[in-house]
Design an enzyme around this catalytic site. Structure first.
Site, PDB file in Angstrom:
ATOM      1  N   PHE A  76      68.341  43.334  93.862  1.00  0.00           N
ATOM      2  CA  PHE A  76      68.571  42.344  92.796  1.00  0.00           C
ATOM      3  C   PHE A  76      67.849  41.056  93.136  1.00  0.00           C
ATOM      4  CE2 PHE A  76      70.756  38.952  90.548  1.00  0.00           C
ATOM      5  CZ  PHE A  76      70.814  39.471  89.272  1.00  0.00           C
ATOM      6  N   ASN A 123      64.790  53.022  88.110  1.00  0.00           N
ATOM      7  CA  ASN A 123      63.765  52.049  88.471  1.00  0.00           C
ATOM      8  C   ASN A 123      62.686  52.694  89.322  1.00  0.00           C
ATOM      9  OD1 ASN A 123      63.389  50.671  91.319  1.00  0.00           O
ATOM     10  ND2 ASN A 123      65.539  51.364  91.210  1.00  0.00           N
ATOM     11  N   ALA A 124      61.457  52.241  89.053  1.00  0.00           N
ATOM     12  CA  ALA A 124      60.297  52.735  89.809  1.00  0.00           C
ATOM     13  C   ALA A 124      59.514  51.520  90.295  1.00  0.00           C
ATOM     14  CB  ALA A 124      59.445  53.620  88.912  1.00  0.00           C
ATOM     15  N   PHE A 127      59.044  48.365  95.628  1.00  0.00           N
ATOM     16  CA  PHE A 127      59.054  47.222  96.578  1.00  0.00           C
ATOM     17  C   PHE A 127      58.131  46.084  96.145  1.00  0.00           C
ATOM     18  CE2 PHE A 127      60.113  50.030 100.570  1.00  0.00           C
ATOM     19  CZ  PHE A 127      61.359  50.287 100.029  1.00  0.00           C
ATOM     20  N   SER A 188      64.136  54.599  99.744  1.00  0.00           N
ATOM     21  CA  SER A 188      63.677  54.356  98.373  1.00  0.00           C
ATOM     22  C   SER A 188      62.788  55.511  97.936  1.00  0.00           C
ATOM     23  CB  SER A 188      62.881  53.058  98.291  1.00  0.00           C
ATOM     24  OG  SER A 188      62.152  53.047  97.077  1.00  0.00           O
ATOM     25  N   ASN A 190      60.567  55.284  95.686  1.00  0.00           N
ATOM     26  CA  ASN A 190      59.392  54.755  94.983  1.00  0.00           C
ATOM     27  C   ASN A 190      58.222  54.379  95.885  1.00  0.00           C
ATOM     28  OD1 ASN A 190      60.668  54.946  92.434  1.00  0.00           O
ATOM     29  ND2 ASN A 190      61.871  53.138  92.939  1.00  0.00           N
ATOM     30  N   THR A 191      58.359  54.594  97.196  1.00  0.00           N
ATOM     31  CA  THR A 191      57.225  54.387  98.096  1.00  0.00           C
ATOM     32  C   THR A 191      56.881  55.750  98.675  1.00  0.00           C
ATOM     33  OG1 THR A 191      57.862  52.120  98.629  1.00  0.00           O
ATOM     34  CG2 THR A 191      56.461  53.244 100.231  1.00  0.00           C
ATOM     35  N   LYS A 221      69.984  52.600 105.637  1.00  0.00           N
ATOM     36  CA  LYS A 221      70.390  52.963 104.272  1.00  0.00           C
ATOM     37  C   LYS A 221      69.846  54.343 103.927  1.00  0.00           C
ATOM     38  CE  LYS A 221      70.481  51.109  99.579  1.00  0.00           C
ATOM     39  NZ  LYS A 221      70.281  49.894  98.781  1.00  0.00           N
ATOM     40  N   ASN A 250      71.217  54.908  98.505  1.00  0.00           N
ATOM     41  CA  ASN A 250      70.156  54.386  97.653  1.00  0.00           C
ATOM     42  C   ASN A 250      70.175  55.150  96.316  1.00  0.00           C
ATOM     43  OD1 ASN A 250      67.688  53.078  96.867  1.00  0.00           O
ATOM     44  ND2 ASN A 250      67.225  52.851  99.041  1.00  0.00           N
ATOM     45  N   GLY A 269      73.799  53.645  89.144  1.00  0.00           N
ATOM     46  CA  GLY A 269      74.875  53.421  88.182  1.00  0.00           C
ATOM     47  C   GLY A 269      75.821  54.599  88.104  1.00  0.00           C
TER      48      GLY A 269
HETATM   49  C1  LIG Z   1      66.326  47.725  89.758  1.00  0.00           C
HETATM   50  C2  LIG Z   1      66.760  48.168  91.126  1.00  0.00           C
HETATM   51  C3  LIG Z   1      66.027  47.797  92.248  1.00  0.00           C
HETATM   52  C4  LIG Z   1      66.428  48.209  93.527  1.00  0.00           C
HETATM   53  N1  LIG Z   1      65.721  47.809  94.612  1.00  0.00           N
HETATM   54  C5  LIG Z   1      66.130  48.171  95.854  1.00  0.00           C
HETATM   55  C6  LIG Z   1      65.438  47.732  97.012  1.00  0.00           C
HETATM   56  O1  LIG Z   1      64.480  46.973  96.935  1.00  0.00           O
HETATM   57  N2  LIG Z   1      65.902  48.152  98.223  1.00  0.00           N
HETATM   58  C7  LIG Z   1      66.995  48.963  98.379  1.00  0.00           C
HETATM   59  O2  LIG Z   1      67.372  49.299  99.498  1.00  0.00           O
HETATM   60  N3  LIG Z   1      67.686  49.370  97.284  1.00  0.00           N
HETATM   61  C8  LIG Z   1      67.283  48.999  96.046  1.00  0.00           C
HETATM   62  N4  LIG Z   1      67.989  49.411  94.953  1.00  0.00           N
HETATM   63  C9  LIG Z   1      69.149  50.318  95.146  1.00  0.00           C
HETATM   64  C10 LIG Z   1      70.485  49.574  95.145  1.00  0.00           C
HETATM   65  O3  LIG Z   1      70.563  48.673  96.236  1.00  0.00           O
HETATM   66  C11 LIG Z   1      71.653  50.564  95.219  1.00  0.00           C
HETATM   67  O4  LIG Z   1      71.576  51.269  96.452  1.00  0.00           O
HETATM   68  C12 LIG Z   1      71.659  51.581  94.081  1.00  0.00           C
HETATM   69  O5  LIG Z   1      71.218  50.981  92.884  1.00  0.00           O
HETATM   70  C13 LIG Z   1      73.048  52.173  93.854  1.00  0.00           C
HETATM   71  O6  LIG Z   1      73.977  51.182  93.498  1.00  0.00           O
HETATM   72  P1  LIG Z   1      74.421  50.887  91.960  1.00  0.00           P
HETATM   73  O7  LIG Z   1      74.755  52.202  91.344  1.00  0.00           O
HETATM   74  O8  LIG Z   1      75.583  49.960  92.062  1.00  0.00           O
HETATM   75  O9  LIG Z   1      73.232  50.238  91.318  1.00  0.00           O
HETATM   76  C14 LIG Z   1      67.593  49.016  93.667  1.00  0.00           C
HETATM   77  C15 LIG Z   1      68.327  49.371  92.532  1.00  0.00           C
HETATM   78  C16 LIG Z   1      67.936  48.957  91.280  1.00  0.00           C
HETATM   79  C17 LIG Z   1      68.758  49.360  90.084  1.00  0.00           C
END
Ligand SMILES: Cc1cc2nc3c(=O)[nH]c(=O)nc-3n(C[C@H](O)[C@H](O)[C@H](O)COP(=O)(O)O)c2cc1C
Length: 361
Positions: A76, A123-124, A127, A188, A190-191, A221, A250, A269
């Site tokens: 976030f 999300n894609a 980083f 993640s 996406n990398t 994580k 994640n 979510g």
């Molecule tokens: C838009 C977005 C960007 C995210 N960016 C990262 C990130 O940079 N690094 C990371 O470890 N997790 C990232 N996450 C994962 C969240 O930290 C979390 O692990 C995941 O969304 C599950 O939680 P939630 O269901 O409450 O969103 C991202 C999630 C979202 C939705």
């Protein structure tokens, strides 16, 4: 401040949900950063949003006081623009990042998608962040923080997997004076190739680097897409390697969770909730008492927060539910948690952690 029925935060929140998701995110983050720049602005936010301060919610962990167990998840505030603003919304701790050594723009836009029927996001991003020097400068300007601050670190997309260690090394050195703890992000989706670092020997090397160079506790994580047994085995390995905690989970690339969804990016979510909980339970059965567990994925209420604590998480985080429910979610979840504690005759949050495990024997 008194809100009129039409123009309260509900109005602004609804407006944001009509904008393109990444633009809505940037606007919300910008507004929070601007408002929380001054002590007066933060006071205003606290009075409006952060209504559930109670000693009963606080815990001493990793040598720091966590005012409550609900934190802002990584992603976030990738660039540490407003950790204090997030704490003023009521979060008990904040994880910034993922930060990479060099700035990078991430994947092409659009790269955040809403799935409102499922209260989920995809999300894609890849980083996108300002890089460690800019983030370091921003954290330095606000340091020290009256709440725990975690720095989530990852490698640049352009760094070959074989050289990933040098990226993490640079990051640990850079933030050693500021992070209360580090989170190694090797999960993640996406990398390209990043998840290959979830191998025991590679992770052990990274944890060792973090402890030696960063001088702070290191958490790892994990991805929800690991096989459960594999995740538990890996959990044992990372604890043996000296990790202070494990964050589960994640985002997922199990696209079966949303019908006909394009197979790009990670899902978060509500659709992630069951898998995230299942992984927490499995890790807690194996490792409760041996490491700190942090649960994240589909948490959207005080009930769910309570369930995660009872299952063995000492700390809980959320992201996606904030998008759909708005910033009042934080104090409503904490308020509900206090009600549930009253109902069950529990005095302090630390007494909740793992009670379901103990009952199960
Ligand atoms: C838009 C977005 C960007 C995210 N960016 C990262 C990130 O940079 N690094 C990371 O470890 N997790 C990232 N996450 C994962 C969240 O930290 C979390 O692990 C995941 O969304 C599950 O939680 P939630 O269901 O409450 O969103 C991202 C999630 C979202 C939705």
């Amino acid at each position: 401040m008194v809100s009129s029925p039409q123009r309260g935060p509900g109005y602004w929140h609804r407006l944001l949900l009509r904008l393109e998701p990444e633009r809505a995110h940037d606007l919300a983050l910008g507004a929070l950063a601007l408002t929380s720049r001054s002590a007066a602005g933060r006071g205003l936010l606290r009075r409006r949003f952060s209504k559930c301060a109670s000693e009963r919610l606080s815990q001493e962990l990793l040598g720091r006081r966590f005012a409550n167990p609900l934190g802002m998840a990584a992603g976030f505030d990738k660039n540490a623009r407003t950790p204090r603003g997030l704490a003023a919304l009521g979060f008990g701790f904040v994880e910034v990042g993922t930060v990479t050594p060099k700035p990078q723009s991430g994947n092409p836009k659009p790269r955040i998608f809403r799935h409102p029927e499922q209260e989920s996001l995809r999300n894609a991003l890849g980083f996108n962040n300002d890089g460690m020097d800019a983030v370091h400068r921003r954290i330095t300007a606000g340091y020290p923080f009256p709440f725990p601050l975690a720095v989530n670190v990852g490698k640049n997309a352009a760094t070959p997997l074989d050289e990933a260690e040098s990226d993490y090394e640079a990051l640990f050195r850079r933030f050693s004076g500021q992070a209360d703890y580090f989170v190694i992000n090797v999960s993640s989706p996406n990398t390209p190739g990043l998840r290959e670092l979830q191998a025991p020997d590679r992770l052990a090397a990274l944890i060792d680097l973090g402890r030696r160079l960063g001088g702070k506790p290191v958490m790892v994580k994990l991805s929800p897409d690991l096989d459960t047994d594999e995740a538990v085995a890996l959990g044992h390995e990372v604890v043996a390697a000296g990790a202070a905690g494990i964050i589960v989970t994640n985002t997922t690339i199990d696209y079966r969770l949303i019908p006909d969804v394009p197979e790009v990016g990670g899902l978060s979510g509500r659709v992630l909730r069951a898998r995230s909980f299942e992984m927490l339970e499995a890790l807690a059965r194996a490792l409760f008492g041996k490491t700190l567990l942090v649960s994240v994925g589909g948490v959207d209420s005080g009930e769910e927060l309570y369930r995660r604590l009872r299952a063995g998480a000492s700390l809980v985080q959320l992201y996606t539910a904030l998008v759909y429910r708005g910033p009042r979610l934080v104090s409503s979840a904490l308020g509900r948690l206090l009600e549930l504690m009253d109902r069950d005759g529990i005095e302090s949050v630390a007494d909740i952690v793992g009670v379901d495990l103990e009952r199960a024997g």
